[in-house]
Design an enzyme around this catalytic site. Sequence first.
Site, mmCIF file in Angstrom:
data_model
loop_
_atom_site.group_PDB
_atom_site.id
_atom_site.type_symbol
_atom_site.label_atom_id
_atom_site.label_comp_id
_atom_site.label_asym_id
_atom_site.label_seq_id
_atom_site.Cartn_x
_atom_site.Cartn_y
_atom_site.Cartn_z
ATOM 1 N N TYR A 88 -1.262 -3.520 -6.883
ATOM 2 C CA TYR A 88 -1.117 -4.229 -5.600
ATOM 3 C C TYR A 88 -2.459 -4.310 -4.859
ATOM 4 C CZ TYR A 88 -0.172 -5.274 -0.799
ATOM 5 O OH TYR A 88 -0.239 -5.850 0.438
ATOM 6 N N ARG A 108 2.033 -12.218 -0.541
ATOM 7 C CA ARG A 108 0.703 -12.516 -0.022
ATOM 8 C C ARG A 108 0.127 -13.778 -0.633
ATOM 9 N NH1 ARG A 108 -1.592 -8.825 3.982
ATOM 10 N NH2 ARG A 108 0.005 -7.212 4.135
ATOM 11 N N SER A 144 -1.311 -3.656 10.073
ATOM 12 C CA SER A 144 -0.968 -4.594 9.009
ATOM 13 C C SER A 144 0.338 -5.324 9.328
ATOM 14 C CB SER A 144 -0.826 -3.833 7.690
ATOM 15 O OG SER A 144 -2.014 -3.129 7.433
ATOM 16 N N ARG A 165 0.844 -1.188 0.000
ATOM 17 C CA ARG A 165 0.000 0.000 0.000
ATOM 18 C C ARG A 165 0.887 1.248 0.000
ATOM 19 N NH1 ARG A 165 -2.000 0.768 4.363
ATOM 20 N NH2 ARG A 165 -1.316 -1.044 5.546
ATOM 21 N N CYS A 188 0.887 -7.516 11.680
ATOM 22 C CA CYS A 188 1.154 -7.644 13.119
ATOM 23 C C CYS A 188 0.382 -8.795 13.755
ATOM 24 C CB CYS A 188 0.841 -6.334 13.827
ATOM 25 S SG CYS A 188 1.989 -5.016 13.372
ATOM 26 N N LYS A 224 -9.649 -2.309 1.542
ATOM 27 C CA LYS A 224 -9.256 -1.169 2.373
ATOM 28 C C LYS A 224 -10.052 0.083 2.000
ATOM 29 C CE LYS A 224 -6.175 -3.653 4.391
ATOM 30 N NZ LYS A 224 -6.379 -4.051 5.798
ATOM 31 N N HIS A 282 -10.480 -2.425 11.601
ATOM 32 C CA HIS A 282 -9.391 -3.260 11.068
ATOM 33 C C HIS A 282 -9.127 -4.383 12.070
ATOM 34 C CE1 HIS A 282 -4.958 -3.265 9.446
ATOM 35 N NE2 HIS A 282 -5.708 -4.111 8.772
ATOM 36 N N ASP A 325 -9.358 -9.681 8.899
ATOM 37 C CA ASP A 325 -8.818 -8.344 8.592
ATOM 38 C C ASP A 325 -9.814 -7.216 8.852
ATOM 39 O OD1 ASP A 325 -6.503 -6.847 7.576
ATOM 40 O OD2 ASP A 325 -7.723 -6.392 5.828
HETATM 41 P P1 GDP Z 1 -1.725 -9.424 9.713
HETATM 42 O O1 GDP Z 1 -1.162 -8.710 8.532
HETATM 43 O O2 GDP Z 1 -2.056 -8.503 10.845
HETATM 44 O O3 GDP Z 1 -2.847 -10.322 9.346
HETATM 45 O O4 GDP Z 1 -0.547 -10.324 10.297
HETATM 46 P P2 GDP Z 1 -0.168 -11.863 10.033
HETATM 47 O O5 GDP Z 1 -0.975 -12.761 10.898
HETATM 48 O O6 GDP Z 1 -0.189 -12.141 8.579
HETATM 49 O O7 GDP Z 1 1.310 -11.862 10.575
HETATM 50 C C1 GDP Z 1 2.289 -10.966 10.092
HETATM 51 C C2 GDP Z 1 3.642 -11.482 10.450
HETATM 52 O O8 GDP Z 1 3.765 -11.563 11.873
HETATM 53 C C3 GDP Z 1 3.919 -12.868 9.910
HETATM 54 O O9 GDP Z 1 5.253 -12.933 9.474
HETATM 55 C C4 GDP Z 1 3.709 -13.761 11.108
HETATM 56 O O10 GDP Z 1 4.469 -14.932 11.045
HETATM 57 C C5 GDP Z 1 4.122 -12.874 12.279
HETATM 58 N N1 GDP Z 1 3.387 -13.214 13.517
HETATM 59 C C6 GDP Z 1 2.043 -13.378 13.636
HETATM 60 N N2 GDP Z 1 1.712 -13.725 14.904
HETATM 61 C C7 GDP Z 1 2.875 -13.780 15.612
HETATM 62 C C8 GDP Z 1 3.198 -14.081 16.980
HETATM 63 O O11 GDP Z 1 2.338 -14.379 17.799
HETATM 64 N N3 GDP Z 1 4.515 -13.983 17.318
HETATM 65 C C9 GDP Z 1 5.492 -13.655 16.423
HETATM 66 N N4 GDP Z 1 6.746 -13.605 16.837
HETATM 67 N N5 GDP Z 1 5.220 -13.387 15.116
HETATM 68 C C10 GDP Z 1 3.934 -13.443 14.728
HETATM 69 P P1 PGA Z 2 -3.055 -7.127 6.658
HETATM 70 O O1 PGA Z 2 -3.889 -6.678 5.361
HETATM 71 O O2 PGA Z 2 -3.618 -6.236 7.721
HETATM 72 O O3 PGA Z 2 -3.440 -8.552 6.780
HETATM 73 O O4 PGA Z 2 -1.597 -6.915 6.468
HETATM 74 C C1 PGA Z 2 -3.431 -5.933 4.320
HETATM 75 C C2 PGA Z 2 -3.068 -4.521 4.687
HETATM 76 O O5 PGA Z 2 -3.447 -4.043 5.774
HETATM 77 O O6 PGA Z 2 -2.408 -3.885 3.854
HETATM 78 MN MN MN Z 3 -5.208 -5.178 6.924
HETATM 79 MN MN MN Z 4 -3.767 -10.478 7.466
#
Ligand code: GDP
Ligand code: PGA
Ligand code: MN
Ligand code: MN
Length: 609
Positions: free
Chosen positions: A222, A391, A273, A82, A275, A231, A251, A298
Amino acid sequence: MGHAPVQDSVEQATTTHAGLAAWVAEIAALTQPRDIHWVDGSAEEYAALTGELVDSGTLTRLNPELFPNSFAAFSDPKDVARVEGRTFICSEKERDAGFTNNWMDPAEMKAILKDRFAGSMRGRTMYVIPFVMGPLDAEDPKYGVEITDSAYVVASMRIMARIGTDVLRQIELTNAFFVPALHSVGAPLEPGQQDVAWPCSDEKWIVHFPEERSIFSYGSGYGGNALLGKKCLALRIASVMARDEGWLAEHMLILKLTSPENKSYHVAAAFPSACGKTNLALLDPTIAGWKAETLGDDINWMRFGKDGELRAVNPEAGLFGVAPGTGWSTNPNAMAAIAKGNSIFTNVALTDDGGVWWEGMTDDVPAHLTDWEGNSWTPGTGRPAAHPNSRFCTPIDQVDMLSAEYFSPEGVEINAILFGGRRKTTIPLVTQARDWTHGIFMGSTLSSETTAAAAGAVGVVRRDPMAMLPFIGYDAGDYLKHWIELSGKANQARLPKIFLVNWFRRTSTGGFAWPGFGENSRVLKWAIERIEGTADAVETPIGFVPTPASLDLDGLEVAPSDLADALKVVPAEWQEELRGIDEWYARFGDSLPAEMAAELEDLKARFAA
Ligand code: GDP
Ligand code: PGA
Ligand code: MN
Ligand code: MN
């Protein structure tokens, strides 16, 4: 190839919805596409489109024995995330966009957009995608129509949203309002000009007009910039609709947990994002007897029900997950969903047998790969094989742990809200808010280190209110006021309890203090036991933090010193944090709700006591 070409004709471009017909005609006249295709959302159409994308080099068909009906795409290296700096909220008054958004006068912006979109689809097909965010049988379905010149966007939208003829017929039948969402990659083709695998423009515009509820996206392919239901509509425009109509567009993931006593709870969690939302939404609990089910990973639309309870719906239909770090050991439920196929991967690496790979997918690193930029890669190469923001795009109904309530337009009652970010220091593993308003304060001061999900520096701590910094479609102070005022109408006894979490705190030696992933079920169990009034906590100035004994650590090997690091509240770290919050709140000016300023004063007073 075994596919028939997609039949395009202007005659086919008919709808009984006068507003839609007029808009499509207007955009066709402006963008001058080669032809127009109304997307019906069928499997045959998807097969034809992906076949064409394979022929044109945008998609690579994966080995069907490994990943059936799945494809990999590789973007232009400058179009991988983004672009917050190029994202605009063009409200009539600058004040209504607030300090967290880029703003430009709507008339001035319209003139720029008109210029950029003029002829922008020359030589390309213009696709018209009717879509609905949330169930089609919702009381007040939120419709959109995306016009795009990218077949990759059409294929991805089919995974991420409910699209096609059924939706169009209902828009027509009810003469419904729809959010017009115009997208162009901004790369017109002159006669005879050879296309590239990932057309895009160096100049990008992601623009929202909140009063007229319209979206214009130019120059990027993207996901977060181009799949406009996600979004742009379901967060930025929906947050404005929610303000006006009395609900919340957030979110957040949505997760159902069932205890060994067979009592169910629903948790919503807002993390910035990259996290941990998708991982927590597909949690594999490590504690005995607990069951987890997914509702969303999400986006969460919440409204107060007739009994004053807060109900949540996931408006999306797919997962658009961060690939790196998603593996059989960390997130087996995501891996199982992906393994069923029907997925589009973007900027991952290719294995020599026609599969995909990314950092963290398997413990063994393949001896040879083709990296996301198309180069030969070996473990000694010294660069990641997959882009950090690569992704997977997968239908949510392929998740085995999907809750049946995902399909319910009434949604589920939320019992707990988690706010969380990525912080190496300061923020404990989990802290329960003192009360609802203190919980909103926690959300409003949420902070996180920046990630690869947005273009720009990575690892810089920034405030990210409710993890909505890039997505609030109006003034951030008004957004906090909306949270405060709306919950005044709730059944106070049924308001969710609020918690602040941090899976990412480090020890003095640099490792993660908490193992995370499936072990986060232990933190959720503690939160639920706090709701039930059965878990112990220490009252600290920042809220209630678990005593080490109150966390269920059965079967987990965690060094007591690591656990202490995860849970500690260090006054010196908080003095620094308070300075950061002061600076943050100063940026709101007059728009900061008095309740939030009072919470900050109370927090300072508790530290001074
Ligand atoms: P989203 O973008 O908020 O959905 O986050 P994701 O679930 O896709 O996670 C983003 C990154 O954080 C990935 O590389 C995960 O492996 C990592 N991650 C997610 N949960 C944890 C956790 O509990 N501990 C750690 N150390 N890393 C995590
Ligand atoms: P994420 O979604 O929160 O799973 O990373 C895409 C974004 O926020 O850009
Ligand atoms: Mn998101
Ligand atoms: Mn996600």
